[in-house]
Each structure stands twice: as structure tokens, then as C-alpha cells.
Design an enzyme around this catalytic site. Sequence first.
Site, PDB file in Angstrom:
ATOM      1  N   LYS A 170       0.843  -1.208   0.000  1.00 21.17           N
ATOM      2  CA  LYS A 170       0.000   0.000   0.000  1.00 21.17           C
ATOM      3  C   LYS A 170       0.876   1.256   0.000  1.00 21.17           C
ATOM      4  CE  LYS A 170      -3.691  -2.629   1.993  1.00 21.17           C
ATOM      5  NZ  LYS A 170      -4.348  -3.209   3.159  1.00 21.17           N
ATOM      6  N   GLN A 222      -5.086  -2.187   9.270  1.00 12.66           N
ATOM      7  CA  GLN A 222      -4.789  -3.477   8.644  1.00 12.66           C
ATOM      8  C   GLN A 222      -5.355  -4.613   9.504  1.00 12.66           C
ATOM      9  OE1 GLN A 222      -3.292  -3.895   5.551  1.00 12.66           O
ATOM     10  NE2 GLN A 222      -3.944  -6.009   5.860  1.00 12.66           N
ATOM     11  N   ASP A 281     -11.537   1.703   3.283  1.00  9.67           N
ATOM     12  CA  ASP A 281     -11.669   0.257   3.083  1.00  9.67           C
ATOM     13  C   ASP A 281     -13.121  -0.126   2.770  1.00  9.67           C
ATOM     14  OD1 ASP A 281      -9.682  -1.619   2.955  1.00  9.67           O
ATOM     15  OD2 ASP A 281      -9.419  -1.814   5.127  1.00  9.67           O
TER      16      ASP A 281
END
Length: 282
Positions: A51, A95, A118
Site C-alpha cells: 500500500k 490493517q 476500506d
Amino acid sequence: MRISGKDLSVRLKAEMAERVAQLKEKYGREPHLAVILVGEDPGSVSYVTGKAKASEVVGIRNTTIRRPDTISEKELLDLVRELNADESVDGILVQLPLPRHIDENKVIEAISLEKDVDGFHPLNVAALWQKRPCTVACTPKGIMKLLQEAGEEIAGKRAVVVGRSNIVGLPVAKLLLDANATVTIAHSRTKDLGEVTRQADILVVAVGHPHTITADMVKPGAVVIDVGVNRNPDTGKLCGDVDTEEVEAVARCITPVPGGVGPMTITCLMENTIDAFERKQR
Ligand code: NDP
């Protein structure tokens, strides 16, 4: 034919880099993504690194905040709230998975809706199911772009999604439904999986076990999207849920693992971050 998510993501990131440059010119700063990494799980470390690299390519500012896996739930929630209040941050990603003593749902719900790049916040999920404007989760969004890249006309087709997780199976089934496919969702309790998957013009597989889909389970000419990321127990190499080489002989096209869905997930995260930044300027 293989649908290369790697090639498509390179193209899309180049387009995004231009968009970011224009936005920077217009608003005086670039979009800013904050990524929280708890612990040292090698898989999570590698995703977070990917990322950061993609952010660099696109021109997004990336701040990766590392915390030990001994962090308390309260400390993590406080960190998320701090980032919510930070005007310079446009997108927040925690995460997953988190250590067992932390309630993932609580942490996801703590992220402000506007910064949920997300697309996991329950209000974003609800908006998706009500066909309202929302941030769509990165993997399902990437899968739809891969189908478009394959030139697949979705309306009227039979789509089968194998797997019903909140992050892949369910949202991709909804996106396919919204694109007017006739959708079936299969799972671990489905009887005679092959009988179901053989009906699919579009087959999306998100299970997490190698060899789940063999050539005899695929309709000739189908488009197959392999979401799985597994270690082949014999070779130790990365592999998907589908027997790629055998299925390739039957399907019209298939995504490889690695180099299929994975790069598209990260690319869509970049897009969601840029979108969040732009929405904030309005
Ligand atoms: P989950 O474990 O959350 O869900 C797996 C799903 O597969 C469940 O719905 C389960 O059914 C179903 N399932 C398990 N075994 C079978 C079987 N034998 N036949 C049919 N269905 C079965 O996984 P995720 O959705 O999170 O991830 C799936 C895979 O995709 C993993 O390999 C993961 O690493 C990968 N992944 C890849 C991403 C990428 O960017 N490339 C992003 C996210 C995930 P049930 O509900 O009945 O238990």
C-alpha cells in the site's frame, strides 16, 4: 486468456497519478492515507508495504503507523479518533486481522465514515445494500474492474460467487446483482458445488483453499475470477483457489494468482483515498 490485474493496475495508477497532480495543483496538497499496522504478522507487513509503494507511485502521502500487538483496544481506538480529528488525513485504514484481545468491529466502527477508505464501516455496507452512494470495499470493486477489462457484458448473465465473507463474497455478489446479473452465492454448506458453479457465465471464487475449483466445475467459455491467496502446500508458492492451468483450457478468461485480484485491491484503495480527499474539498 489471462486477465492481468497487474497490467490493469499499472494503467489505472498512471491515470490516478495525473489526477492527484491536478488535485495538488488545485488544492495545495495531496491526498493523505494513514495506515495502522498492529503487530508484525508477515502477511500484514507485506500488504502494508504494498500500500505504501502504490501510494508513492500515485503521489498519495502515506503515513504508516506501527504499534506493537500488546496495544490495548482503548489505545487503538484513541489513535483512530486522533486520526479522525486530524484535518490533514483523508483516509484511514486499519490493517486486519487485529490481535484477538481487540474487537475488530469496534475499531472499524470508530473510523469516521468519510475516512473509511476500506469500505468496511457498517454504514458504508448498509449504503451499498440500499444502492446509495458509498465507498465500496476495495477487493469487490477491483473484481468489477477486472470483469470490465475482460470485456464481459454482465447484464443477464448467470454469476456464481463462491464464498460469503463480509469483505469479498457478499459485496461482490451485490455489485454483480446491481449490474443485473442473476446471482447465486455458494458456501461451505452448498451441496454439489460443481453442479452450481457449472451454471456460471461469471465465476468468482473467494474461499481460501487451493484446488477448490477444478476444470470439470467450470462452464466452457466462462470468465473466472480467482480471489484466493494461498500457499501451495507442495511448492510453497502463492496460488489461488482455482486450478488455473486446467481451468484456463475451459474458461474464456481467468485471473492469475499472483497478479490478478491482489494488485487491483490496492489500486482501488488508492482510488477510494483520492475520492475521499475530493469529497472533502466540496
Ligand atoms: P473467509 O474465510 O472469510 O470466507 C471464506 C468463504 O469460503 C466462506 O464463506 C466459506 O463458507 C467458504 N468456503 C470455505 N470452504 C468452502 C468450500 N469447500 N466450498 C465452498 N465454499 C467454501 O475468506 P475471505 O473471503 O476473507 O477470503 C477468501 C480468500 O480470498 C482468501 O484466500 C483470502 O486470502 C483471499 N483474499 C484476497 C484478497 C485480494 O486482494 N487478493 C482480498 C481478500 C481476501 P462458510 O461461510 O460456509 O464458512
